[in-house]
Write a protein that holds these residues in place. Structure first.
Motif, PDB file in Angstrom:
ATOM      1  N   PHE A   1      48.302 -30.340  39.309  1.00  0.00           N
ATOM      2  CA  PHE A   1      48.674 -29.367  38.272  1.00  0.00           C
ATOM      3  C   PHE A   1      49.734 -28.388  38.796  1.00  0.00           C
ATOM      4  O   PHE A   1      50.691 -28.060  38.094  1.00  0.00           O
ATOM      5  N   GLU A   2      49.547 -27.929  40.015  1.00  0.00           N
ATOM      6  CA  GLU A   2      50.492 -26.981  40.608  1.00  0.00           C
ATOM      7  C   GLU A   2      51.903 -27.572  40.644  1.00  0.00           C
ATOM      8  O   GLU A   2      52.883 -26.909  40.255  1.00  0.00           O
ATOM      9  N   LYS A   3      52.023 -28.811  41.104  1.00  0.00           N
ATOM     10  CA  LYS A   3      53.339 -29.446  41.211  1.00  0.00           C
ATOM     11  C   LYS A   3      53.928 -29.746  39.837  1.00  0.00           C
ATOM     12  O   LYS A   3      55.140 -29.585  39.617  1.00  0.00           O
ATOM     13  N   LEU A   4      53.108 -30.191  38.908  1.00  0.00           N
ATOM     14  CA  LEU A   4      53.609 -30.462  37.558  1.00  0.00           C
ATOM     15  C   LEU A   4      54.231 -29.207  36.949  1.00  0.00           C
ATOM     16  O   LEU A   4      55.352 -29.237  36.427  1.00  0.00           O
ATOM     17  N   LEU A   5      53.521 -28.105  37.015  1.00  0.00           N
ATOM     18  CA  LEU A   5      54.011 -26.866  36.415  1.00  0.00           C
ATOM     19  C   LEU A   5      55.258 -26.352  37.136  1.00  0.00           C
ATOM     20  O   LEU A   5      56.159 -25.791  36.503  1.00  0.00           O
ATOM     21  N   ALA A   6      55.306 -26.559  38.450  1.00  0.00           N
ATOM     22  CA  ALA A   6      56.468 -26.099  39.212  1.00  0.00           C
ATOM     23  C   ALA A   6      57.748 -26.816  38.779  1.00  0.00           C
ATOM     24  O   ALA A   6      58.839 -26.255  38.872  1.00  0.00           O
ATOM     25  N   TYR A   7      57.597 -28.039  38.275  1.00  0.00           N
ATOM     26  CA  TYR A   7      58.763 -28.817  37.845  1.00  0.00           C
ATOM     27  C   TYR A   7      58.834 -28.961  36.322  1.00  0.00           C
ATOM     28  O   TYR A   7      59.393 -29.906  35.800  1.00  0.00           O
ATOM     29  N   ARG A   8      58.247 -27.977  35.614  1.00  0.00           N
ATOM     30  CA  ARG A   8      58.352 -27.855  34.160  1.00  0.00           C
ATOM     31  C   ARG A   8      57.782 -29.060  33.413  1.00  0.00           C
ATOM     32  O   ARG A   8      58.260 -29.442  32.355  1.00  0.00           O
ATOM     33  N   LEU A   9      56.743 -29.651  33.990  1.00  0.00           N
ATOM     34  CA  LEU A   9      56.018 -30.730  33.328  1.00  0.00           C
ATOM     35  C   LEU A   9      54.656 -30.191  32.911  1.00  0.00           C
ATOM     36  O   LEU A   9      53.786 -29.956  33.750  1.00  0.00           O
ATOM     37  N   GLU A  10      54.491 -29.957  31.638  1.00  0.00           N
ATOM     38  CA  GLU A  10      53.285 -29.322  31.122  1.00  0.00           C
ATOM     39  C   GLU A  10      52.206 -30.371  30.856  1.00  0.00           C
ATOM     40  O   GLU A  10      52.403 -31.293  30.064  1.00  0.00           O
ATOM     41  N   PRO A  11      51.032 -30.264  31.518  1.00  0.00           N
ATOM     42  CA  PRO A  11      49.949 -31.216  31.256  1.00  0.00           C
ATOM     43  C   PRO A  11      49.502 -31.157  29.798  1.00  0.00           C
ATOM     44  O   PRO A  11      49.244 -30.070  29.270  1.00  0.00           O
ATOM     45  N   LYS A  12      49.413 -32.324  29.167  1.00  0.00           N
ATOM     46  CA  LYS A  12      49.060 -32.378  27.740  1.00  0.00           C
ATOM     47  C   LYS A  12      47.782 -33.165  27.480  1.00  0.00           C
ATOM     48  O   LYS A  12      47.069 -32.880  26.526  1.00  0.00           O
ATOM     49  N   THR A  13      47.505 -34.178  28.289  1.00  0.00           N
ATOM     50  CA  THR A  13      46.277 -34.969  28.134  1.00  0.00           C
ATOM     51  C   THR A  13      45.707 -35.279  29.516  1.00  0.00           C
ATOM     52  O   THR A  13      46.455 -35.448  30.482  1.00  0.00           O
ATOM     53  N   MET A  14      44.385 -35.355  29.587  1.00  0.00           N
ATOM     54  CA  MET A  14      43.717 -35.703  30.837  1.00  0.00           C
ATOM     55  C   MET A  14      42.503 -36.556  30.542  1.00  0.00           C
ATOM     56  O   MET A  14      41.761 -36.312  29.586  1.00  0.00           O
ATOM     57  N   GLN A  15      42.302 -37.565  31.375  1.00  0.00           N
ATOM     58  CA  GLN A  15      41.110 -38.410  31.262  1.00  0.00           C
ATOM     59  C   GLN A  15      40.611 -38.749  32.661  1.00  0.00           C
ATOM     60  O   GLN A  15      41.376 -39.221  33.504  1.00  0.00           O
ATOM     61  N   LEU A  16      39.346 -38.506  32.911  1.00  0.00           N
ATOM     62  CA  LEU A  16      38.723 -38.867  34.175  1.00  0.00           C
ATOM     63  C   LEU A  16      38.105 -40.256  34.065  1.00  0.00           C
ATOM     64  O   LEU A  16      37.547 -40.619  33.014  1.00  0.00           O
ATOM     65  N   VAL A  17      38.198 -41.027  35.140  1.00  0.00           N
ATOM     66  CA  VAL A  17      37.677 -42.391  35.172  1.00  0.00           C
ATOM     67  C   VAL A  17      36.574 -42.457  36.226  1.00  0.00           C
ATOM     68  O   VAL A  17      36.806 -42.170  37.407  1.00  0.00           O
ATOM     69  N   PHE A  18      35.373 -42.839  35.780  1.00  0.00           N
ATOM     70  CA  PHE A  18      34.203 -42.895  36.648  1.00  0.00           C
ATOM     71  C   PHE A  18      33.820 -44.350  36.914  1.00  0.00           C
ATOM     72  O   PHE A  18      33.851 -45.175  35.999  1.00  0.00           O
ATOM     73  N   PRO A  19      33.419 -44.689  38.148  1.00  0.00           N
ATOM     74  CA  PRO A  19      32.978 -46.069  38.391  1.00  0.00           C
ATOM     75  C   PRO A  19      31.690 -46.389  37.627  1.00  0.00           C
ATOM     76  O   PRO A  19      31.554 -47.479  37.051  1.00  0.00           O
ATOM     77  N   TYR A  20      30.748 -45.441  37.615  1.00  0.00           N
ATOM     78  CA  TYR A  20      29.503 -45.521  36.850  1.00  0.00           C
ATOM     79  C   TYR A  20      29.252 -44.156  36.239  1.00  0.00           C
ATOM     80  O   TYR A  20      29.771 -43.141  36.717  1.00  0.00           O
ATOM     81  N   LYS A  21      28.445 -44.102  35.226  1.00  0.00           N
ATOM     82  CA  LYS A  21      28.259 -42.843  34.501  1.00  0.00           C
ATOM     83  C   LYS A  21      27.588 -41.765  35.335  1.00  0.00           C
ATOM     84  O   LYS A  21      27.689 -40.582  35.018  1.00  0.00           O
TER      85      LYS A  21
END
Length: 254
Positions: free
Chosen positions: A173-193
């Motif tokens: 997140f820190e690097k994205l914002l530093a280069y004017r890339l605004e996070p818009k969507t996020m999804q976490l991927v789990f091996p098992y629930k």
């Protein structure tokens, strides 16, 4: 030794060499998470042998895809895979260093950039070859190098998609914002629930507004060797031909 793998998408195939590197679940997740529209220009950084571009082409054949890969053999396999699939008019492979992206492409020349970068520290894993070490660890590029290249390449409000390691989410997140890339969507991927996530998928917009959607989590397995319905949809399969990727690398990148 090289082999030709069926991607189970419209007869598309990919040339790979296990001694150099073979794509894993991360690449499949990224290709499914990212989106392209007809006529758009898509750049895939750390492209290996063009798996992400090829899988995205299967979903949107009207877009134009370019892969940038630093390793000569991977880039060569990518070019030959593109030719084998008859996609030379839509897919292009460029051998080059993303740290010198300004010498390779004009600024703001792509609508979409994707990245499945190496994210292990240098010398942190025992790889069977130098090629595998480069693919998995930050020997030839860091996270900041990748994000800087993506920001340079993207048009205003262009879209950036990355698969990364959840334990480095704050840095991402820190690097994205530093280069004017605004996070818009996020999804976490789990091996098992009931396990901790192994991957995080982030979509960002170049100079976009500050509002982000958190997508429902994606669970990979119901039990060992059995994919969830969610994961089957990611692969675009009914399960009869799985696994497509080398899932042994799902926790370590690419």
């Amino acid at each position: 030794m090289e082999r030709i793998d069926e991607l189970q998408r419209d007869g598309l195939k990919l040339i790979q060499d296990p001694d150099c590197f073979c794509f894993g679940t991360d690449a499949v997740l990224l290709a499914d998470f990212a989106s392209a529209r007809p006529g758009e220009k898509v750049m895939d950084l750390c492209a290996a042998s063009s798996v992400v571009s090829t899988l995205m082409y299967a979903r949107c054949p009207e877009a134009f895809y370019t892969g940038l890969e630093i390793q000569p053999k991977q880039a060569d396999m990518g070019r030959r895979s593109i030719k084998m699939n008859g996609l030379s008019g839509r897919l292009t492979m460029v051998e080059g260093d993303l740290r010198k992206v300004e010498t390779l492409f004009p600024r703001a020349s792509f609508d979409v950039v994707t990245a499945n970068p190496p994210y292990m520290p240098p010398d942190s894993l025992k790889a069977k070859s130098e090629e595998v070490a480069i693919a998995r660890s930050e020997i030839c590029c860091t996270l900041e190098d990748v994000i800087r290249a993506a920001s340079y390449l993207l048009k205003y409000h262009g879209r950036f998609y990355i698969v990364y390691k959840p334990s480095r989410l704050a840095e991402l997140f820190e690097k994205l914002l530093a280069y004017r890339l605004e996070p818009k969507t996020m999804q976490l991927v789990f091996p098992y629930k009931d396990r901790e996530p192994e991957q995080v998928l982030i979509g960002a917009s170049k100079q976009g507004g500050r509002q982000m959607r958190i997508l429902p989590p994606l669970i990979t397995y119901e039990k060992p060797g059995v994919y969830t319905r969610q994961m089957l949809q990611v692969y675009g399969q009914d399960g009869h031909h799985l696994p497509l990727a080398d899932t042994s690398r799902s926790a370590t990148g690419q």
